[in-house]
Design a protein around this motif. Structure first.
Motif, PDB file in Angstrom:
ATOM      1  N   ARG A  87     103.461 -11.797 -95.706  1.00 26.37           N
ATOM      2  CA  ARG A  87     103.666 -12.873 -94.601  1.00 26.37           C
ATOM      3  C   ARG A  87     102.583 -14.328 -93.901  1.00 26.37           C
ATOM      4  N   ASP A 123     111.416 -30.030 -88.883  1.00 26.96           N
ATOM      5  CA  ASP A 123     112.199 -28.760 -88.138  1.00 26.96           C
ATOM      6  C   ASP A 123     112.109 -27.281 -89.539  1.00 26.96           C
ATOM      7  N   GLU A 124     111.841 -27.738 -91.067  1.00 31.07           N
ATOM      8  CA  GLU A 124     111.276 -27.200 -92.378  1.00 31.07           C
ATOM      9  C   GLU A 124     109.884 -26.323 -91.577  1.00 31.07           C
ATOM     10  N   HIS A 125     109.561 -26.596 -91.322  1.00 32.69           N
ATOM     11  CA  HIS A 125     107.780 -25.734 -90.616  1.00 32.69           C
ATOM     12  C   HIS A 125     108.673 -24.742 -89.440  1.00 32.69           C
ATOM     13  N   ALA A 126     109.159 -25.369 -88.898  1.00 28.83           N
ATOM     14  CA  ALA A 126     109.985 -24.275 -87.581  1.00 28.83           C
ATOM     15  C   ALA A 126     110.750 -23.093 -88.383  1.00 28.83           C
ATOM     16  N   ALA A 127     111.551 -23.394 -89.766  1.00 25.75           N
ATOM     17  CA  ALA A 127     112.671 -22.397 -89.865  1.00 25.75           C
ATOM     18  C   ALA A 127     111.343 -21.308 -91.060  1.00 25.75           C
ATOM     19  N   ALA A 147     108.674 -14.515 -89.246  1.00 26.57           N
ATOM     20  CA  ALA A 147     108.807 -13.444 -87.797  1.00 26.57           C
ATOM     21  C   ALA A 147     110.238 -12.404 -88.011  1.00 26.57           C
ATOM     22  N   GLU A 148     110.968 -13.054 -88.533  1.00 26.20           N
ATOM     23  CA  GLU A 148     112.227 -12.233 -88.751  1.00 26.20           C
ATOM     24  C   GLU A 148     111.655 -11.104 -89.053  1.00 26.20           C
ATOM     25  N   GLN A 176     102.184 -17.874 -94.105  1.00 29.96           N
ATOM     26  CA  GLN A 176     102.800 -18.806 -92.895  1.00 29.96           C
ATOM     27  C   GLN A 176     101.173 -19.971 -93.257  1.00 29.96           C
ATOM     28  N   THR A 227     108.309 -20.151 -89.976  1.00 33.89           N
ATOM     29  CA  THR A 227     107.524 -20.043 -89.227  1.00 33.89           C
ATOM     30  C   THR A 227     108.395 -18.887 -88.676  1.00 33.89           C
ATOM     31  N   ALA A 228     109.391 -19.068 -88.401  1.00 34.45           N
ATOM     32  CA  ALA A 228     110.367 -18.099 -87.735  1.00 34.45           C
ATOM     33  C   ALA A 228     111.559 -16.948 -88.851  1.00 34.45           C
ATOM     34  N   ARG A 229     110.998 -17.517 -90.453  1.00 40.65           N
ATOM     35  CA  ARG A 229     111.043 -16.751 -91.424  1.00 40.65           C
ATOM     36  C   ARG A 229     110.281 -15.914 -91.234  1.00 40.65           C
TER      37      ARG A 229
END
Length: 153
Positions: free
Chosen positions: A111, A136-140, A146-147, A115, A142-144
């Motif tokens: 992870r 938006d792609e970076h935010a997605a 943290a999932e 990142q 980063t969310a991945r």
């Protein structure tokens, strides 16, 4: 396309040469090396038979060819081990646990590395808007990362 006389670093190997050509040259050098080493081993063991094994000389790799072999191996490894492969696997639904297992690592390390790669892609996009990850792609991404972190099993 021509092959540089001798590739001296992985960095030199990656330019102006597709990975298929790198693999071809690597296989050529590796086969030459294996053949020369096998002949030496057969001679050392007293098992070398020119009628069976061929009478032609099989010269060992030169120092420059050994360096080229190492550089090509590193370049190929870095190409096929590219972090974007993790990204595409995640987008296809592969789990962090599966990725960590395949990479012989742990989820936290995988992870973290992902990142770092995503951050670098975002930075690239800031300089060159036609490349890398958008906001938006970076935010997605980063969310991945943290999932599932901290979720009970």
């Amino acid at each position: 396309m021509t092959m540089p006389e001798h590739v001296t670093t992985w960095h030199d190997a990656r330019y102006d040469m597709p990975v298929s050509r790198q693999l071809e040259r690597y296989n050529e050098l590796a086969a030459k090396n294996a053949s020369a080493r096998a002949r030496i081993e057969l001679v050392t063991r007293g098992m070398y038979d020119p009628a069976r094994h061929g009478a032609d000389d099989r010269p060992s790799l030169t120092v420059a060819e050994h360096i080229e072999l190492l550089a090509l191996a590193e370049c190929i490894a870095r190409t096929v081990r590219h972090p974007s492969n993790v990204h595409h696997a995640l987008l296809a639904g592969v789990t962090w646990a599966d990725i960590a297992r395949v990479l012989d690592s742990d989820e936290l390390t995988v992870r973290r590395d992902y990142q770092v790669w995503a951050d670098d892609q975002y930075d690239l996009n800031q300089r060159y808007p036609d490349r890398g990850m958008t906001v938006d792609e970076h935010a997605a991404a980063t969310a991945r990362v943290a999932e599932g972190v901290g979720d009970p099993c």
